[in-house]
Design an enzyme around this catalytic site. Sequence first.
Site, mmCIF file in Angstrom:
data_model
loop_
_atom_site.group_PDB
_atom_site.id
_atom_site.type_symbol
_atom_site.label_atom_id
_atom_site.label_comp_id
_atom_site.label_asym_id
_atom_site.label_seq_id
_atom_site.Cartn_x
_atom_site.Cartn_y
_atom_site.Cartn_z
ATOM 1 N N ARG A 184 0.770 -1.072 -0.128
ATOM 2 C CA ARG A 184 0.128 -0.498 -0.466
ATOM 3 C C ARG A 184 0.962 1.281 -0.302
ATOM 4 O O ARG A 184 1.080 2.153 -0.836
ATOM 5 C CB ARG A 184 -0.697 -0.358 1.393
ATOM 6 N N ILE A 228 3.601 -24.019 12.323
ATOM 7 C CA ILE A 228 3.430 -25.421 12.665
ATOM 8 C C ILE A 228 2.317 -25.729 11.211
ATOM 9 O O ILE A 228 0.832 -25.746 10.876
ATOM 10 C CB ILE A 228 2.658 -25.661 13.576
ATOM 11 N N GLU A 278 -4.604 -8.952 16.878
ATOM 12 C CA GLU A 278 -4.396 -8.195 15.866
ATOM 13 C C GLU A 278 -4.900 -6.763 15.727
ATOM 14 O O GLU A 278 -4.552 -6.213 16.511
ATOM 15 C CB GLU A 278 -5.511 -9.037 15.199
ATOM 16 N N ASP A 284 -10.942 -15.084 16.057
ATOM 17 C CA ASP A 284 -9.498 -16.083 15.046
ATOM 18 C C ASP A 284 -9.553 -16.719 15.000
ATOM 19 O O ASP A 284 -9.258 -17.458 14.617
ATOM 20 C CB ASP A 284 -8.470 -14.622 15.594
ATOM 21 N N LYS A 297 -9.568 -20.510 12.343
ATOM 22 C CA LYS A 297 -9.014 -20.794 12.687
ATOM 23 C C LYS A 297 -9.885 -22.647 12.634
ATOM 24 O O LYS A 297 -9.613 -23.885 12.016
ATOM 25 C CB LYS A 297 -7.752 -21.077 13.508
ATOM 26 N N GLY A 356 4.432 -14.240 13.468
ATOM 27 C CA GLY A 356 5.089 -13.663 13.232
ATOM 28 C C GLY A 356 5.951 -13.914 12.168
ATOM 29 O O GLY A 356 5.458 -15.068 11.081
HETATM 30 N N1 HSE Z 1 -3.299 -12.408 16.583
HETATM 31 C C1 HSE Z 1 -3.039 -14.307 15.346
HETATM 32 C C2 HSE Z 1 -2.375 -14.668 17.272
HETATM 33 C C3 HSE Z 1 -1.556 -13.720 14.968
HETATM 34 O O1 HSE Z 1 -2.830 -14.364 18.290
HETATM 35 O O2 HSE Z 1 -1.888 -15.769 16.967
HETATM 36 C C4 HSE Z 1 -2.102 -15.154 13.794
HETATM 37 O O3 HSE Z 1 -3.061 -15.355 13.436
#
Ligand code: HSE
Length: 436
Positions: free
Chosen positions: A45, A136, A190, A201, A205, A302
């Site tokens: 951006r 992982i 985040e 989040d 997942k 990371g």
């Molecule tokens: N905010 C996410 C966490 C980063 O704390 O795991 C990785 O998806």
Amino acid sequence: MEPVNVGLLGLGTVGGGTVNVLRRNAEEITRRAGRGIRVSHASARDLGKPRICPTDGIKLSDDPFAVVNNPDIQIVVELIGGINPARELVLAAIERGKHVVTANKMLIAMYGNEIFEAAHREGVMVAFEAAVAGGIPIIKAIREGLSGNRIEWLVGIINGTTNFILTEMRAQARDFSKVLKEAQRLGYAEADPSFDVEGIDAAHKLTILAAIAFGIPLQFDKVYTEGIRQITPDDLNYAEQFGYRIKHLGIARNTEKGIELRVHPTLIPERRLIANVDGVLNAVLVKGDAVGPTLYYGAGAGAEPTASAVVGDLVDVVRALTSDPENRVPHLAFQPHALSDVSIVPMEEVESAYYLRMNAVDRPGVLADITRILGDLGISIEAILQKEPAPGERHVPVIILTHRVKERSMNKAIVDIEALHTIHKSVMRIRLEPLD
Ligand code: HSE
């Protein structure tokens, strides 16, 4: 053979890490993939921003669509995050016959069904290892390594920020809000920290893990989701007195009634390995009928851990460039026509054991009232603890662990207990899983 040209959308932490890993390990990656992998184009951006990676030899643009449309690009790596414009970019790449690698958990959890359908139609791959648990290789482990198993359940610490917060709250007896500020200062949370602390989040997942574990479509809207804001240092301490740790878990279970999909704080026995996964680290425990329980542990976020997953996907895609699309590993582990329409169990039907904490007036008969309510609903008490009142305080904390019961019965018990005039404020409820 000419290297494969990759177009990178996003040159932030993960994008920069991906360039660095690809350059540093170029020789080994080429030996593994059979061809070099070169980031030839990238979009960002703000092109003036300092980068964590060198950008020499990369054509930079502030227009991600220009990268997607460039005929020299064979693989698009989407590291922008969020839904717009990531969804449009990924669908545009697929339409142009390009393979896609993405770290975007929200996009896959919410629009993965549509994206994989388009990818299947066009005969391209959409790889998403980096979307769950960072470095992982949990997608690969479930989708390929465990493909001989019927997966019974999985539980995961799949959000590093909430794991860091709970770890610090327990170790330092500090309040949630103070530790959250520290997590933000350290750059773990985040952009919108409510995605972490409200469990959204983790729900993204879990949606992905459950789909590939059970061969079901992605169903983010069916995940029961609870965050960690209400957990206090006292809860962590009381749990410890009973031999438990509180972890924020994603849980998916294949039961006779259907699939359970839930994200919430959970008491788990401290003797379990996963109970000792602390700080920002992630871990996923998967139980297969043949293999038994297996545990996967490592960095969930990371620059380079996530880049490790992105580059692993790039190697997979490059190896498969010349393969027949019908012979590739299916996106959701099961063949698209063989996905199951098994239903998701409503939360009220889910069975769990419980930790209850309440503030009760300290006088005869109060505990009897509470245990009668539980007994009348068929809820059996496993353990009970009453603490002495704080100086000058009329109320005492009472902590009860129960045996397994349906969530519906526990909801009713909590309403009835809260209606007692001897109970002050609301009852704190945390689910408990023995993981055996
Ligand atoms: N905010 C996410 C966490 C980063 O704390 O795991 C990785 O998806």
